[in-house]
Design a protein around this motif. Structure first.
Motif, PDB file in Angstrom:
ATOM      1  N   HIS A  60       0.822  -1.210   0.000  1.00  0.00           N
ATOM      2  CA  HIS A  60       0.000   0.000   0.000  1.00  0.00           C
ATOM      3  C   HIS A  60       0.860   1.266   0.000  1.00  0.00           C
ATOM      4  CE1 HIS A  60       0.752  -0.590   4.301  1.00  0.00           C
ATOM      5  NE2 HIS A  60       0.486   0.694   4.451  1.00  0.00           N
ATOM      6  N   LYS A  61       2.025   1.208   0.653  1.00  0.00           N
ATOM      7  CA  LYS A  61       2.926   2.368   0.670  1.00  0.00           C
ATOM      8  C   LYS A  61       3.482   2.617  -0.725  1.00  0.00           C
ATOM      9  CE  LYS A  61       4.302   1.534   5.449  1.00  0.00           C
ATOM     10  NZ  LYS A  61       5.413   1.130   6.323  1.00  0.00           N
ATOM     11  N   TYR A  62       3.836   1.554  -1.409  1.00  0.00           N
ATOM     12  CA  TYR A  62       4.368   1.659  -2.762  1.00  0.00           C
ATOM     13  C   TYR A  62       3.309   2.235  -3.710  1.00  0.00           C
ATOM     14  CZ  TYR A  62       6.920   0.383  -6.981  1.00  0.00           C
ATOM     15  OH  TYR A  62       7.584   0.421  -8.180  1.00  0.00           O
ATOM     16  N   VAL A  63       2.097   1.679  -3.642  1.00  0.00           N
ATOM     17  CA  VAL A  63       0.984   2.147  -4.479  1.00  0.00           C
ATOM     18  C   VAL A  63       0.719   3.626  -4.209  1.00  0.00           C
ATOM     19  CG1 VAL A  63      -1.540   1.943  -4.765  1.00  0.00           C
ATOM     20  CG2 VAL A  63      -0.102  -0.105  -4.834  1.00  0.00           C
ATOM     21  N   ASN A  64       0.700   4.013  -2.944  1.00  0.00           N
ATOM     22  CA  ASN A  64       0.459   5.404  -2.579  1.00  0.00           C
ATOM     23  C   ASN A  64       1.515   6.322  -3.200  1.00  0.00           C
ATOM     24  OD1 ASN A  64      -0.891   7.519  -1.047  1.00  0.00           O
ATOM     25  ND2 ASN A  64       0.932   7.526   0.234  1.00  0.00           N
ATOM     26  N   GLY A  65       2.781   5.957  -3.071  1.00  0.00           N
ATOM     27  CA  GLY A  65       3.858   6.789  -3.594  1.00  0.00           C
ATOM     28  C   GLY A  65       3.812   6.939  -5.105  1.00  0.00           C
ATOM     29  N   VAL A  66       3.582   5.838  -5.812  1.00  0.00           N
ATOM     30  CA  VAL A  66       3.551   5.875  -7.275  1.00  0.00           C
ATOM     31  C   VAL A  66       2.345   6.675  -7.765  1.00  0.00           C
ATOM     32  CG1 VAL A  66       3.336   4.491  -9.381  1.00  0.00           C
ATOM     33  CG2 VAL A  66       4.845   3.721  -7.531  1.00  0.00           C
ATOM     34  N   LEU A  67       1.167   6.419  -7.200  1.00  0.00           N
ATOM     35  CA  LEU A  67      -0.022   7.130  -7.663  1.00  0.00           C
ATOM     36  C   LEU A  67      -0.001   8.602  -7.277  1.00  0.00           C
ATOM     37  CD1 LEU A  67      -2.885   4.509  -7.264  1.00  0.00           C
ATOM     38  CD2 LEU A  67      -1.693   5.232  -9.348  1.00  0.00           C
ATOM     39  N   ASP A  68       0.659   8.931  -6.176  1.00  0.00           N
ATOM     40  CA  ASP A  68       0.803  10.333  -5.803  1.00  0.00           C
ATOM     41  C   ASP A  68       1.609  11.076  -6.879  1.00  0.00           C
ATOM     42  OD1 ASP A  68       0.183  12.333  -3.845  1.00  0.00           O
ATOM     43  OD2 ASP A  68       2.315  12.347  -3.310  1.00  0.00           O
ATOM     44  N   LYS A  69       2.680  10.455  -7.352  1.00  0.00           N
ATOM     45  CA  LYS A  69       3.486  11.046  -8.436  1.00  0.00           C
ATOM     46  C   LYS A  69       2.690  11.111  -9.740  1.00  0.00           C
ATOM     47  CE  LYS A  69       7.646   8.928  -6.601  1.00  0.00           C
ATOM     48  NZ  LYS A  69       8.609   7.865  -6.892  1.00  0.00           N
ATOM     49  N   PHE A  70       1.935  10.053 -10.020  1.00  0.00           N
ATOM     50  CA  PHE A  70       1.119  10.016 -11.236  1.00  0.00           C
ATOM     51  C   PHE A  70       0.074  11.131 -11.202  1.00  0.00           C
ATOM     52  CE2 PHE A  70      -2.142   8.590 -14.135  1.00  0.00           C
ATOM     53  CZ  PHE A  70      -1.445   8.008 -15.175  1.00  0.00           C
ATOM     54  N   ALA A  71      -0.568  11.302 -10.048  1.00  0.00           N
ATOM     55  CA  ALA A  71      -1.601  12.332  -9.902  1.00  0.00           C
ATOM     56  C   ALA A  71      -1.027  13.730 -10.104  1.00  0.00           C
ATOM     57  CB  ALA A  71      -2.264  12.227  -8.529  1.00  0.00           C
ATOM     58  N   ALA A  72       0.216  13.937  -9.671  1.00  0.00           N
ATOM     59  CA  ALA A  72       0.844  15.259  -9.817  1.00  0.00           C
ATOM     60  C   ALA A  72       0.873  15.690 -11.284  1.00  0.00           C
ATOM     61  CB  ALA A  72       2.251  15.235  -9.239  1.00  0.00           C
ATOM     62  N   LYS A  73       0.965  14.730 -12.196  1.00  0.00           N
ATOM     63  CA  LYS A  73       0.950  15.047 -13.629  1.00  0.00           C
ATOM     64  C   LYS A  73      -0.473  15.005 -14.192  1.00  0.00           C
ATOM     65  CE  LYS A  73       5.604  13.415 -14.487  1.00  0.00           C
ATOM     66  NZ  LYS A  73       6.475  12.538 -15.243  1.00  0.00           N
ATOM     67  N   ALA A  74      -1.208  13.957 -13.867  1.00  0.00           N
ATOM     68  CA  ALA A  74      -2.537  13.758 -14.447  1.00  0.00           C
ATOM     69  C   ALA A  74      -3.571  14.746 -13.915  1.00  0.00           C
ATOM     70  CB  ALA A  74      -3.012  12.331 -14.192  1.00  0.00           C
ATOM     71  N   ARG A  75      -3.396  15.206 -12.691  1.00  0.00           N
ATOM     72  CA  ARG A  75      -4.368  16.101 -12.049  1.00  0.00           C
ATOM     73  C   ARG A  75      -3.697  17.375 -11.536  1.00  0.00           C
ATOM     74  NH1 ARG A  75      -9.150  13.519  -9.991  1.00  0.00           N
ATOM     75  NH2 ARG A  75      -9.574  11.725 -11.309  1.00  0.00           N
ATOM     76  N   GLU A  76      -2.757  17.894 -12.284  1.00  0.00           N
ATOM     77  CA  GLU A  76      -1.966  19.050 -11.854  1.00  0.00           C
ATOM     78  C   GLU A  76      -2.837  20.238 -11.436  1.00  0.00           C
ATOM     79  OE1 GLU A  76       1.601  21.874 -13.629  1.00  0.00           O
ATOM     80  OE2 GLU A  76       0.907  20.168 -14.790  1.00  0.00           O
ATOM     81  N   VAL A  77      -3.854  20.551 -12.212  1.00  0.00           N
ATOM     82  CA  VAL A  77      -4.721  21.697 -11.906  1.00  0.00           C
ATOM     83  C   VAL A  77      -5.490  21.460 -10.614  1.00  0.00           C
ATOM     84  CG1 VAL A  77      -6.704  23.035 -12.731  1.00  0.00           C
ATOM     85  CG2 VAL A  77      -4.892  22.370 -14.323  1.00  0.00           C
ATOM     86  N   GLU A  78      -6.045  20.270 -10.462  1.00  0.00           N
ATOM     87  CA  GLU A  78      -6.818  19.936  -9.256  1.00  0.00           C
ATOM     88  C   GLU A  78      -5.933  19.995  -8.012  1.00  0.00           C
ATOM     89  OE1 GLU A  78      -9.354  16.176  -7.390  1.00  0.00           O
ATOM     90  OE2 GLU A  78      -8.604  16.041  -9.448  1.00  0.00           O
ATOM     91  N   ILE A  79      -4.724  19.467  -8.110  1.00  0.00           N
ATOM     92  CA  ILE A  79      -3.814  19.451  -6.967  1.00  0.00           C
ATOM     93  C   ILE A  79      -3.377  20.873  -6.617  1.00  0.00           C
ATOM     94  CG2 ILE A  79      -1.522  18.700  -6.188  1.00  0.00           C
ATOM     95  CD1 ILE A  79      -2.084  16.069  -7.754  1.00  0.00           C
ATOM     96  N   SER A  80      -3.097  21.697  -7.605  1.00  0.00           N
ATOM     97  CA  SER A  80      -2.706  23.093  -7.357  1.00  0.00           C
ATOM     98  C   SER A  80      -3.839  23.845  -6.665  1.00  0.00           C
ATOM     99  CB  SER A  80      -2.361  23.795  -8.663  1.00  0.00           C
ATOM    100  OG  SER A  80      -1.206  23.252  -9.214  1.00  0.00           O
ATOM    101  N   ALA A  81      -5.058  23.627  -7.117  1.00  0.00           N
ATOM    102  CA  ALA A  81      -6.225  24.297  -6.510  1.00  0.00           C
ATOM    103  C   ALA A  81      -6.426  23.836  -5.067  1.00  0.00           C
ATOM    104  CB  ALA A  81      -7.470  24.002  -7.326  1.00  0.00           C
ATOM    105  N   ALA A  82      -6.196  22.558  -4.797  1.00  0.00           N
ATOM    106  CA  ALA A  82      -6.348  22.028  -3.437  1.00  0.00           C
ATOM    107  C   ALA A  82      -5.310  22.621  -2.499  1.00  0.00           C
ATOM    108  CB  ALA A  82      -6.263  20.510  -3.452  1.00  0.00           C
ATOM    109  N   ARG A  83      -4.110  22.832  -2.997  1.00  0.00           N
ATOM    110  CA  ARG A  83      -3.037  23.389  -2.161  1.00  0.00           C
ATOM    111  C   ARG A  83      -3.275  24.858  -1.833  1.00  0.00           C
ATOM    112  NH1 ARG A  83       1.764  20.386  -5.386  1.00  0.00           N
ATOM    113  NH2 ARG A  83       1.612  18.419  -4.283  1.00  0.00           N
ATOM    114  N   GLN A  84      -3.955  25.582  -2.729  1.00  0.00           N
ATOM    115  CA  GLN A  84      -4.197  26.998  -2.524  1.00  0.00           C
ATOM    116  C   GLN A  84      -5.379  27.267  -1.604  1.00  0.00           C
ATOM    117  OE1 GLN A  84      -4.462  28.842  -6.364  1.00  0.00           O
ATOM    118  NE2 GLN A  84      -2.344  28.348  -6.889  1.00  0.00           N
ATOM    119  N   SER A  85      -6.226  26.271  -1.418  1.00  0.00           N
ATOM    120  CA  SER A  85      -7.408  26.500  -0.561  1.00  0.00           C
ATOM    121  C   SER A  85      -7.140  26.173   0.881  1.00  0.00           C
ATOM    122  CB  SER A  85      -8.594  25.688  -1.068  1.00  0.00           C
ATOM    123  OG  SER A  85      -8.310  24.310  -1.110  1.00  0.00           O
TER     124      SER A  85
END
Length: 157
Positions: free
Chosen positions: A132-157
């Motif tokens: 689960h730790k491995y899956v979390n780390g890989v998908l977190d990196k994947f999300a940073a590219k695939a959902r860049e706008v969503e992640i940026s908006a979440a960090r600003q709120s």
């Protein structure tokens, strides 16, 4: 009398229909990865499985067929994020990463944190000790590219 054993990894955990659809999609992708069986045969088999009637069948279909169809492209995007060749990943972690990557790319209506959390829960239930730790780390990196706008908006709120 011996109590009847539950077929699910976490029998006491309440599972939503969407979560159940991910569990069944994981089973189907596992079967596909190991046997390269036809998606239609896998789907028919899983629809007959205990508990499928409580799953979100439409989401299951989207995950199973969509992930199989997009697997080559998803693997290409995942490869730079993993620390070993794909053939050295456990089939469970491989399937979970494919499902998570598929949802992150194609189901933007599902928040990225939910997609990652669901993948982590699948890995805790069906994967290896620290998978689960491995899956979390890989998908977190994947999300940073695939959902860049969503992640940026979440960090600003």
């Amino acid at each position: 009398m011996i109590p009847k054993k539950e077929l699910h990894a976490n029998p006491n955990k309440s599972r939503t229909p969407r979560h159940r659809s991910r569990e069944f999609a994981l089973q189907g992708l596992y079967q596909w990865l190991l046997n390269n069986e036809d998606a239609g045969v896998i789907e028919a088999h899983l629809r007959e499985a205990h508990g499928f009637d409580k799953a979100d069948a439409a989401h299951f279909d989207a995950l199973l067929y969509g992930t199989i169809k997009q697997a080559p492209a998803l693997r290409t995007e995942l490869l730079p994020l993993i620390d070993r060749p794909l053939n050295l990943l456990s089939p469970i972690e491989h399937a979970i990463l494919l499902i998570g990557a598929f949802e992150l790319k194609n189901h933007i209506e599902i928040p990225y944190k939910v997609v990652i959390n669901e993948a982590v829960e699948l890995a805790k239930s069906f994967g290896g000790i620290d998978g689960h730790k491995y899956v979390n780390g890989v998908l977190d990196k994947f999300a940073a590219k695939a959902r860049e706008v969503e992640i940026s908006a979440a960090r600003q709120s």
